[in-house]
Design a protein around this motif. Sequence first.
Motif, PDB file in Angstrom:
ATOM      1  N   VAL A 305       0.823  -1.210   0.000  1.00  0.00           N
ATOM      2  CA  VAL A 305       0.000   0.000   0.000  1.00  0.00           C
ATOM      3  C   VAL A 305       0.855   1.257   0.000  1.00  0.00           C
ATOM      4  O   VAL A 305       0.625   2.193  -0.772  1.00  0.00           O
ATOM      5  CB  VAL A 305      -0.958  -0.002   1.203  1.00  0.00           C
ATOM      6  N   ARG A 306       1.841   1.292   0.880  1.00  0.00           N
ATOM      7  CA  ARG A 306       2.652   2.507   1.002  1.00  0.00           C
ATOM      8  C   ARG A 306       3.290   2.907  -0.322  1.00  0.00           C
ATOM      9  O   ARG A 306       3.325   4.087  -0.665  1.00  0.00           O
ATOM     10  CB  ARG A 306       3.741   2.271   2.051  1.00  0.00           C
ATOM     11  N   TRP A 307       3.780   1.917  -1.068  1.00  0.00           N
ATOM     12  CA  TRP A 307       4.548   2.210  -2.280  1.00  0.00           C
ATOM     13  C   TRP A 307       3.662   2.559  -3.472  1.00  0.00           C
ATOM     14  O   TRP A 307       4.155   2.853  -4.560  1.00  0.00           O
ATOM     15  CB  TRP A 307       5.449   1.019  -2.599  1.00  0.00           C
ATOM     16  N   ARG A 318      10.417   2.788  -7.297  1.00  0.00           N
ATOM     17  CA  ARG A 318      10.931   2.559  -8.652  1.00  0.00           C
ATOM     18  C   ARG A 318      12.456   2.658  -8.670  1.00  0.00           C
ATOM     19  O   ARG A 318      13.130   1.882  -9.367  1.00  0.00           O
ATOM     20  CB  ARG A 318      10.304   3.560  -9.625  1.00  0.00           C
ATOM     21  N   ARG A 319      12.993   3.591  -7.907  1.00  0.00           N
ATOM     22  CA  ARG A 319      14.451   3.726  -7.853  1.00  0.00           C
ATOM     23  C   ARG A 319      15.088   2.493  -7.214  1.00  0.00           C
ATOM     24  O   ARG A 319      16.095   1.969  -7.697  1.00  0.00           O
ATOM     25  CB  ARG A 319      14.816   4.980  -7.064  1.00  0.00           C
ATOM     26  N   THR A 330      12.362  -1.619 -12.923  1.00  0.00           N
ATOM     27  CA  THR A 330      11.754  -0.294 -12.782  1.00  0.00           C
ATOM     28  C   THR A 330      10.441  -0.228 -13.540  1.00  0.00           C
ATOM     29  O   THR A 330       9.435   0.272 -13.023  1.00  0.00           O
ATOM     30  CB  THR A 330      12.711   0.792 -13.302  1.00  0.00           C
ATOM     31  N   ARG A 331      10.444  -0.741 -14.761  1.00  0.00           N
ATOM     32  CA  ARG A 331       9.224  -0.715 -15.569  1.00  0.00           C
ATOM     33  C   ARG A 331       8.155  -1.628 -14.981  1.00  0.00           C
ATOM     34  O   ARG A 331       6.959  -1.319 -15.028  1.00  0.00           O
ATOM     35  CB  ARG A 331       9.552  -1.112 -16.997  1.00  0.00           C
ATOM     36  N   PHE A 336       3.086  -2.114 -12.142  1.00  0.00           N
ATOM     37  CA  PHE A 336       2.373  -2.642 -10.984  1.00  0.00           C
ATOM     38  C   PHE A 336       1.692  -1.519 -10.214  1.00  0.00           C
ATOM     39  O   PHE A 336       0.519  -1.641  -9.813  1.00  0.00           O
ATOM     40  CB  PHE A 336       3.356  -3.383 -10.076  1.00  0.00           C
ATOM     41  N   GLN A 337       2.399  -0.416 -10.007  1.00  0.00           N
ATOM     42  CA  GLN A 337       1.811   0.721  -9.289  1.00  0.00           C
ATOM     43  C   GLN A 337       0.594   1.255 -10.035  1.00  0.00           C
ATOM     44  O   GLN A 337      -0.444   1.528  -9.420  1.00  0.00           O
ATOM     45  CB  GLN A 337       2.856   1.829  -9.117  1.00  0.00           C
TER      46      GLN A 337
END
Length: 422
Positions: A305-307, A318-319, A330-331, A336-337
């Motif tokens: 949840v936080r991310w 992502r970083r 990263t992609r 996903f986000q």
Amino acid sequence: MSGRVPVPAGRQPGGGMVVPPALLHHRRSALTWVTVVVLGLGALVIAGIFVAVAGPGPFALVTFLAALAFPLILLVIFWLDRYEPEPTRYRLAALGWGGVVAVILSFVVESAAALVTGNESFASFAIVAPVVEETGKGLFLVAVVLLRRQQIHGLLDGVVYGALVGVGFAFVEDILYYLSALREGGAAGLTATVVLRGVMSPFAHPLFTSATGLGFGIGLTSRSPAKRVAAPVLGFLTAVVLHGIWNGSAVYGTRNFLLAYAVVMLPLLIVIISITIWARSREGRMLVAALQQTVQMGWTRPEEVRWVARLSDRVSARRYAGLHGGPHATRAMRAFQQTMIEIAFLHNRFVDGTAPRDVNARMLALLDRAAALRPYVILPPELARPTLGGPTPPAPPGWVPPGLPEWYGPGAGTRPSGAGWS
């Protein structure tokens, strides 16, 4: 998964990750390709006409000057759109519609109307032009509603699309006005026009059309049938009236123009910005609440949840994924986000009673996509993990928020075999 760097799926000996391309790309529809071709050809035609009339040198100069006015406005629009960012292709389509379709429609209809009203009449400036131009720009929102209804989740989406259409229209219109000023008044005339349009009022067209977008956003998120019709109509009429006041004040001299600028335009700009900032904050709170509900329903893991909910943590996640899994990680994290954001907004629309009829099918598709991406997601460690809106209380398996029908979602037995999203 959180706090553990190794991720079995797709890991390579060198520490990188290979993610199936199908998970990172949305398939482009025929409508997308038609839009690209039509808007691209239209832009080439408009640019060719400008070059043929004014020459490549003046055209390049005024295009550069016109472009200087809008980066700040675009940054503000994108900042407002960060919690649930619109796809890049739709943003570009909005800009292209304003700069190509709306411009061409306005030119054709206004030229025909000028045969009746005259080019320099008050009616042409203060009545015909506002009605025609706001109609041409507003048709983009109509097209989105008819063809891609799911892209507008709230009033902020309507404002964002309306403002982007306005930016595209204003950019091309500024080129036309700058070329005219350069031809008729030379450097002095061009400078005065740039100050008036590019410095004092680059927000005018985005502001007008954002009123239409606000009306669509309110109407599409309302449960009232009457409001669904009345809100877009009132938004459009507001845009026309504001545009008419703006154009009409310019007809009666500098004093009246400055009066309208100070009394009408600037206060309204403040009102629209205040509404959108409030809506942005509301979206952030809604995103947290919806994600926490999906945790209780077993659709989302608590550590995820936080991310997704926090804007700064999205970037950090992502970083971190890139450092430990390479560009593909990263992609994968970004995809996903975005998928989790869409899950949260669709769930919230159902809770509010404004979800589409195929909400179950849409939700299952999103949950399947999240499940397919999850093995490739590398989350940062959960050190000093802050709470988001208070702790999430435990819930029994298959819990459904009060008021939702039992058939909603996979927890009630509609889960396809092998989905594996828990």
